[in-house]
Design a protein around this motif. Structure first.
Motif, PDB file in Angstrom:
ATOM      1  N   ASP A   1      36.508  47.248  31.634  1.00  0.00           N
ATOM      2  CA  ASP A   1      36.256  45.931  32.203  1.00  0.00           C
ATOM      3  C   ASP A   1      34.769  45.823  32.577  1.00  0.00           C
ATOM      4  O   ASP A   1      34.364  46.307  33.642  1.00  0.00           O
ATOM      5  CB  ASP A   1      37.145  45.721  33.434  1.00  0.00           C
ATOM      6  CG  ASP A   1      38.617  45.858  33.076  1.00  0.00           C
ATOM      7  OD1 ASP A   1      39.172  44.914  32.505  1.00  0.00           O
ATOM      8  OD2 ASP A   1      39.199  46.933  33.331  1.00  0.00           O
ATOM      9  N   PRO A   2      33.973  45.214  31.720  1.00  0.00           N
ATOM     10  CA  PRO A   2      32.509  45.310  31.859  1.00  0.00           C
ATOM     11  C   PRO A   2      31.941  44.689  33.123  1.00  0.00           C
ATOM     12  O   PRO A   2      30.837  45.066  33.546  1.00  0.00           O
ATOM     13  CB  PRO A   2      31.998  44.576  30.608  1.00  0.00           C
ATOM     14  CG  PRO A   2      33.135  43.732  30.142  1.00  0.00           C
ATOM     15  CD  PRO A   2      34.366  44.479  30.505  1.00  0.00           C
ATOM     16  N   LEU A   3      32.634  43.747  33.762  1.00  0.00           N
ATOM     17  CA  LEU A   3      32.101  43.123  34.975  1.00  0.00           C
ATOM     18  C   LEU A   3      32.541  43.854  36.248  1.00  0.00           C
ATOM     19  O   LEU A   3      32.194  43.434  37.352  1.00  0.00           O
ATOM     20  CB  LEU A   3      32.552  41.657  35.051  1.00  0.00           C
ATOM     21  CG  LEU A   3      32.046  40.736  33.935  1.00  0.00           C
ATOM     22  CD1 LEU A   3      32.572  39.314  34.139  1.00  0.00           C
ATOM     23  CD2 LEU A   3      30.524  40.735  33.891  1.00  0.00           C
ATOM     24  N   PHE A   4      33.268  44.950  36.086  1.00  0.00           N
ATOM     25  CA  PHE A   4      33.744  45.671  37.260  1.00  0.00           C
ATOM     26  C   PHE A   4      32.590  46.153  38.136  1.00  0.00           C
ATOM     27  O   PHE A   4      32.706  46.177  39.373  1.00  0.00           O
ATOM     28  CB  PHE A   4      34.612  46.865  36.835  1.00  0.00           C
ATOM     29  CG  PHE A   4      35.017  47.748  37.986  1.00  0.00           C
ATOM     30  CD1 PHE A   4      35.856  47.282  38.975  1.00  0.00           C
ATOM     31  CD2 PHE A   4      34.547  49.060  38.067  1.00  0.00           C
ATOM     32  CE1 PHE A   4      36.225  48.088  40.050  1.00  0.00           C
ATOM     33  CE2 PHE A   4      34.914  49.871  39.133  1.00  0.00           C
ATOM     34  CZ  PHE A   4      35.747  49.391  40.124  1.00  0.00           C
ATOM     35  N   PHE A   5      31.473  46.486  37.528  1.00  0.00           N
ATOM     36  CA  PHE A   5      30.343  47.002  38.310  1.00  0.00           C
ATOM     37  C   PHE A   5      29.814  45.948  39.279  1.00  0.00           C
ATOM     38  O   PHE A   5      29.129  46.287  40.252  1.00  0.00           O
ATOM     39  CB  PHE A   5      29.221  47.496  37.386  1.00  0.00           C
ATOM     40  CG  PHE A   5      28.396  46.409  36.774  1.00  0.00           C
ATOM     41  CD1 PHE A   5      27.199  46.012  37.341  1.00  0.00           C
ATOM     42  CD2 PHE A   5      28.815  45.773  35.612  1.00  0.00           C
ATOM     43  CE1 PHE A   5      26.437  44.996  36.771  1.00  0.00           C
ATOM     44  CE2 PHE A   5      28.062  44.765  35.038  1.00  0.00           C
ATOM     45  CZ  PHE A   5      26.861  44.372  35.613  1.00  0.00           C
ATOM     46  N   GLN A   6      30.133  44.674  39.046  1.00  0.00           N
ATOM     47  CA  GLN A   6      29.717  43.614  39.966  1.00  0.00           C
ATOM     48  C   GLN A   6      30.750  43.369  41.070  1.00  0.00           C
ATOM     49  O   GLN A   6      30.464  42.660  42.034  1.00  0.00           O
ATOM     50  CB  GLN A   6      29.499  42.299  39.207  1.00  0.00           C
ATOM     51  CG  GLN A   6      28.382  42.334  38.187  1.00  0.00           C
ATOM     52  CD  GLN A   6      28.186  40.975  37.528  1.00  0.00           C
ATOM     53  OE1 GLN A   6      28.315  39.926  38.152  1.00  0.00           O
ATOM     54  NE2 GLN A   6      27.881  40.988  36.243  1.00  0.00           N
ATOM     55  N   GLN A   7      31.921  43.964  40.942  1.00  0.00           N
ATOM     56  CA  GLN A   7      33.000  43.713  41.905  1.00  0.00           C
ATOM     57  C   GLN A   7      32.957  44.717  43.056  1.00  0.00           C
ATOM     58  O   GLN A   7      33.920  45.437  43.328  1.00  0.00           O
ATOM     59  CB  GLN A   7      34.355  43.770  41.202  1.00  0.00           C
ATOM     60  CG  GLN A   7      34.548  42.686  40.147  1.00  0.00           C
ATOM     61  CD  GLN A   7      35.919  42.786  39.510  1.00  0.00           C
ATOM     62  OE1 GLN A   7      36.123  43.530  38.546  1.00  0.00           O
ATOM     63  NE2 GLN A   7      36.885  42.048  40.065  1.00  0.00           N
ATOM     64  N   THR A   8      31.847  44.727  43.755  1.00  0.00           N
ATOM     65  CA  THR A   8      31.677  45.703  44.832  1.00  0.00           C
ATOM     66  C   THR A   8      32.632  45.455  45.997  1.00  0.00           C
ATOM     67  O   THR A   8      32.900  46.368  46.781  1.00  0.00           O
ATOM     68  CB  THR A   8      30.232  45.706  45.324  1.00  0.00           C
ATOM     69  OG1 THR A   8      29.827  44.363  45.625  1.00  0.00           O
ATOM     70  CG2 THR A   8      29.289  46.269  44.263  1.00  0.00           C
ATOM     71  N   ASN A   9      33.143  44.236  46.116  1.00  0.00           N
ATOM     72  CA  ASN A   9      34.135  43.976  47.165  1.00  0.00           C
ATOM     73  C   ASN A   9      35.381  44.842  46.985  1.00  0.00           C
ATOM     74  O   ASN A   9      36.047  45.193  47.963  1.00  0.00           O
ATOM     75  CB  ASN A   9      34.515  42.492  47.185  1.00  0.00           C
ATOM     76  CG  ASN A   9      35.048  41.992  45.855  1.00  0.00           C
ATOM     77  OD1 ASN A   9      34.392  42.157  44.824  1.00  0.00           O
ATOM     78  ND2 ASN A   9      36.217  41.379  45.861  1.00  0.00           N
ATOM     79  N   LEU A  10      35.705  45.203  45.748  1.00  0.00           N
ATOM     80  CA  LEU A  10      36.853  46.080  45.501  1.00  0.00           C
ATOM     81  C   LEU A  10      36.549  47.505  45.966  1.00  0.00           C
ATOM     82  O   LEU A  10      37.450  48.226  46.434  1.00  0.00           O
ATOM     83  CB  LEU A  10      37.213  46.073  44.024  1.00  0.00           C
ATOM     84  CG  LEU A  10      37.502  44.706  43.395  1.00  0.00           C
ATOM     85  CD1 LEU A  10      37.914  44.871  41.926  1.00  0.00           C
ATOM     86  CD2 LEU A  10      38.580  43.959  44.174  1.00  0.00           C
ATOM     87  N   LEU A  11      35.294  47.903  45.838  1.00  0.00           N
ATOM     88  CA  LEU A  11      34.896  49.233  46.303  1.00  0.00           C
ATOM     89  C   LEU A  11      34.905  49.287  47.828  1.00  0.00           C
ATOM     90  O   LEU A  11      35.365  50.267  48.419  1.00  0.00           O
ATOM     91  CB  LEU A  11      33.515  49.590  45.770  1.00  0.00           C
ATOM     92  CG  LEU A  11      33.354  49.600  44.251  1.00  0.00           C
ATOM     93  CD1 LEU A  11      31.925  49.969  43.869  1.00  0.00           C
ATOM     94  CD2 LEU A  11      34.338  50.574  43.609  1.00  0.00           C
ATOM     95  N   TYR A  12      34.387  48.225  48.473  1.00  0.00           N
ATOM     96  CA  TYR A  12      34.413  48.183  49.938  1.00  0.00           C
ATOM     97  C   TYR A  12      35.848  48.300  50.443  1.00  0.00           C
ATOM     98  O   TYR A  12      36.096  48.905  51.497  1.00  0.00           O
ATOM     99  CB  TYR A  12      33.829  46.869  50.470  1.00  0.00           C
ATOM    100  CG  TYR A  12      32.441  46.519  49.984  1.00  0.00           C
ATOM    101  CD1 TYR A  12      31.496  47.493  49.709  1.00  0.00           C
ATOM    102  CD2 TYR A  12      32.073  45.187  49.803  1.00  0.00           C
ATOM    103  CE1 TYR A  12      30.230  47.153  49.257  1.00  0.00           C
ATOM    104  CE2 TYR A  12      30.810  44.838  49.362  1.00  0.00           C
ATOM    105  CZ  TYR A  12      29.900  45.821  49.083  1.00  0.00           C
ATOM    106  OH  TYR A  12      28.656  45.477  48.639  1.00  0.00           O
TER     107      TYR A  12
END
Length: 394
Positions: A1-12
């Motif tokens: 999923d190439p846009l996952f790196f922008q989904q930092t809210n999921l990491l938080y």
């Protein structure tokens, strides 16, 4: 999923910790309650179960919501949802008994609410109240409600009949630093806060990445509208780990696993059960791995305990203090104060608090606060202010 790196809210939110354990929402059905989302989007289609909306023209807002909640994971395109194998249903806001015919439907996501910044209370209809109560108490449903974006005019979430109900889960939005967004509403009804914003390099709030119409994506979906699908997704993961929990269990889990996400905010209190609460953040930021693990931990499960209702019907005038002492030993969950104040148009001076005191110990719920009235006169007619501030107290 190439846009996952922008989904930092999921990491938080520590979601990768949950996914790596094999929990991904499979077998749980979540309804997106608003206009139909884009059912032909490549990142939603495989998780699309059905719709009971007659007019199936796609709506941008509900498409944003569906993507945050349940975009397909591991398909090599776009983004990943909080619950990447959940089943999504599109359900109209015009609620009816048809919802009870949808098999395995347990969560209703509501990323909408009454108009903000009017300063008035907005009740839900008796019909909606009865439908929601029936689905929660008879079908073990969870109704996740966006807390509201009227904070700039100092509105409280308790003025919204849907978010204020004891049968719903009112959720707050926070940014990457764990701070409230400037338009987020406070309230004694808030059960938790969820990361619904990423932080740009200049520290500006930019929203989260999600699906959009025409197989597209946006990167500016934010506010409590985005917090609600974050919460619904996490609750769906909790349900996969333990299908037997209900809405009371979820609130109890949040009250124990929520973290202090804003240590510089002076609104934190420790209630008389030792539980931290903040009228801005509820029980604090909810991290997915802690909540999912707690769902399978018997010490947090209270649904086996009968919920008893104890009521005092003695009316008092507005200039009187009132003390109520229950005769039995109860563990407090919800406290509702029903008020009737006709012609309450002097909002700048109206302050309503609920205090639980035992000797030198006390905890306080802020039910209504002074604020400017933007739309005529406000009548509190049997308005039921709900508080979870005193959760767990005796």
């Amino acid at each position: 999923d190439p846009l996952f790196f922008q989904q930092t809210n999921l990491l938080y939110s520590r979601l990768p910790n949950v996914w790596s354990s094999g929990i991904n929402g499979e077998g749980v059905v979540v309804a997106v309650v608003e206009d139909a989302f884009d059912m032909e989007h490549d990142d939603l289609q495989d998780n699309m179960l059905m719709t009971n909306i007659l007019d199936v023209s796609s709506d941008p807002h509900s498409t944003y919501t569906a993507g945050v909640l349940g975009a397909v994971g591991g398909n090599g395109i776009g983004i990943i949802g909080v619950s990447p194998k959940v089943s999504l249903v599109s359900v109209s806001q015009d609620l009816n008994d048809d919802i009870f015919e949808i098999e395995n439907l347990r969560i209703f996501n509501n990323s909408w609410g009454p108009e903000d910044n009017l300063g008035t209370v907005d009740p839900m209809s008796d019909w909606d109240h009865n439908i929601i109560k029936k689905s929660v108490t008879e079908y073990d449903s969870m109704w996740v409600i966006a807390n509201g974006n009227g904070g700039e005019s100092e509105e409280l979430s308790n003025y919204d009949g849907y978010a204020n109900s004891i049968y719903t889960l009112a959720v707050q939005s926070i940014n990457a630093l764990g701070n409230e967004l400037n338009y987020a509403e406070n309230g004694a009804n808030i059960v938790g806060s969820f990361y619904a914003d990423i932080m740009a390099y200049d520290y500006s709030e930019t929203g989260v990445v999600t699906t959009a119409l025409d197989n597209d994506y946006v990167d500016d979906f934010m506010g409590t509208s985005a917090a609600a699908p974050m919460a619904s997704g996490i609750v769906s993961l909790m349900l996969e780990n333990n299908p037997d929990i209900n809405w009371r269990d979820v609130i109890n889990i949040f009250s124990h696993v929520g973290i202090n996400n804003d240590m510089f905010d002076d609104g934190w209190i420790k209630n008389m059960a030792g539980i931290d609460y903040n009228h801005t953040y509820g029980f604090g930021a909810i991290l997915a791995d802690l909540a999912v693990a707690a769902a399978a931990d018997a010490q947090y499960i209270i649904s086996g305990m009968e919920m008893q209702k104890t009521t005092s019907m003695d009316p008092i005038s507005i200039d009187q203090a009132y003390s109520y002492n229950p005769t039995s030993d109860l563990i407090v969950e919800f406290v509702t104060v029903t008020l009737s104040i006709p012609n309450a148009d002097d909002q700048e001076n109206l302050n309503i608090q609920l205090k639980h005191a035992d000797g030198d110990l006390f905890s306080v719920s802020q039910l209504a606060a002074p604020h400017e009235l933007y739309l005529g006169r406000l009548d509190y007619h049997e308005w039921p202010f709900n508080s979870v501030v005193h959760w767990g107290e005796r």
